[in-house]
Design a protein around this motif. Sequence first.
Motif, short mmCIF file in Angstrom:
data_model
loop_
_atom_site.label_atom_id
_atom_site.label_comp_id
_atom_site.label_asym_id
_atom_site.label_seq_id
_atom_site.Cartn_x
_atom_site.Cartn_y
_atom_site.Cartn_z
N UNK A 110 0.80 -1.22 0.00
CA UNK A 110 0.00 0.00 0.00
C UNK A 110 0.83 1.27 0.00
N UNK A 111 2.13 1.15 -0.32
CA UNK A 111 2.98 2.33 -0.46
C UNK A 111 2.78 2.94 -1.84
N UNK A 112 2.99 4.25 -1.94
CA UNK A 112 2.84 4.96 -3.21
C UNK A 112 4.02 5.88 -3.45
N UNK A 113 4.50 5.90 -4.68
CA UNK A 113 5.53 6.83 -5.12
C UNK A 113 4.96 7.59 -6.31
N UNK A 114 4.78 8.87 -6.17
CA UNK A 114 4.16 9.61 -7.28
C UNK A 114 4.72 11.00 -7.50
N UNK A 115 5.89 11.29 -6.93
CA UNK A 115 6.36 12.66 -7.08
C UNK A 115 7.71 12.81 -7.74
N UNK A 116 8.51 11.77 -7.83
CA UNK A 116 9.89 11.98 -8.26
C UNK A 116 10.39 10.93 -9.23
N UNK A 117 11.07 11.40 -10.28
CA UNK A 117 11.83 10.53 -11.16
C UNK A 117 13.25 11.09 -11.23
N UNK A 118 14.27 10.23 -11.33
CA UNK A 118 15.65 10.72 -11.35
C UNK A 118 15.97 11.44 -12.65
N UNK A 119 16.58 12.61 -12.54
CA UNK A 119 17.00 13.37 -13.72
C UNK A 119 18.51 13.53 -13.77
N UNK A 121 22.25 12.40 -10.97
CA UNK A 121 22.63 11.84 -9.68
C UNK A 121 22.24 12.76 -8.51
N UNK A 122 21.40 12.23 -7.63
CA UNK A 122 20.97 13.01 -6.47
C UNK A 122 19.94 14.07 -6.75
N UNK A 123 19.42 14.12 -7.99
CA UNK A 123 18.44 15.13 -8.33
C UNK A 123 17.16 14.45 -8.84
N UNK A 124 16.03 15.02 -8.40
CA UNK A 124 14.74 14.43 -8.72
C UNK A 124 13.80 15.49 -9.26
N UNK A 125 12.87 15.08 -10.10
CA UNK A 125 11.89 15.98 -10.68
C UNK A 125 10.54 15.26 -10.73
N UNK A 126 9.40 15.95 -10.59
CA UNK A 126 9.26 17.42 -10.58
C UNK A 126 9.24 18.04 -9.19
#
Length: 219
Positions: A110-119, A121-126
């Motif tokens: 029941x975990x959700x990941x919906x905010x970040x994709x790697x762009x 090293x160490x940086x995520x978007x959006x």
Amino acid sequence: MDPKEMIARRAAKELSNGEIVNLGFGIPNAVANYVPEGVEVLLEAENGALVFGGAPKLGADDPDIGNAGGLPITMIPGSACFDLATSFCIIRGGHVNTTILGALEVDQEGNIANWATPVAPGKWSPGMGGAMDLVSGAKKVIATLIHTVKGNPKILKKCQLPLTGKGCVSKIITEKCVFEVTPQGLMLTELAEGVTVDELRSCTEAEFYVAPTVTHYQL
């Protein structure tokens, strides 16, 4: 029918009279167009709108009024627009009955990941946005997503992307099926037309069990 439209139409079936329902970015925004006849809900957008309808007809939109994705919405009698502070008082105060969110990944816990994709090293978007508040403030969280991307499963044993919330999702809706998240794991309750349990297992990394009665996916 387009898979995203299928998911939005099915998610709209989850709405009940009198609920305050938050619609998240992406597929959930389209749910406003498919609220079942006779069901009256108070739709809420995190950017500051309460009580609105679906997308307006071409030329009837107001560029100053939009949903969480920036798309135009129809204001109806009883509608209100307000600032972000008021919007998040509604969300954080526990006044949202149901939130329907898009997801990059969900898992069998029941975990959700919906905010970040790697762009990089160490940086995520959006960026996180209001999702972390919604998964903790809403009484019910429904995750909507396309079942696979380029053949890769998005319903996993364990989310790989940074989590938005842990153990918060109660139902998962894709274009292939509906899962309920139970203490025993994912339970398959509905299958889309033409999809078999074996096919579903082949494109779902997460483990799941089949409900005693599995119904057809109703749109």
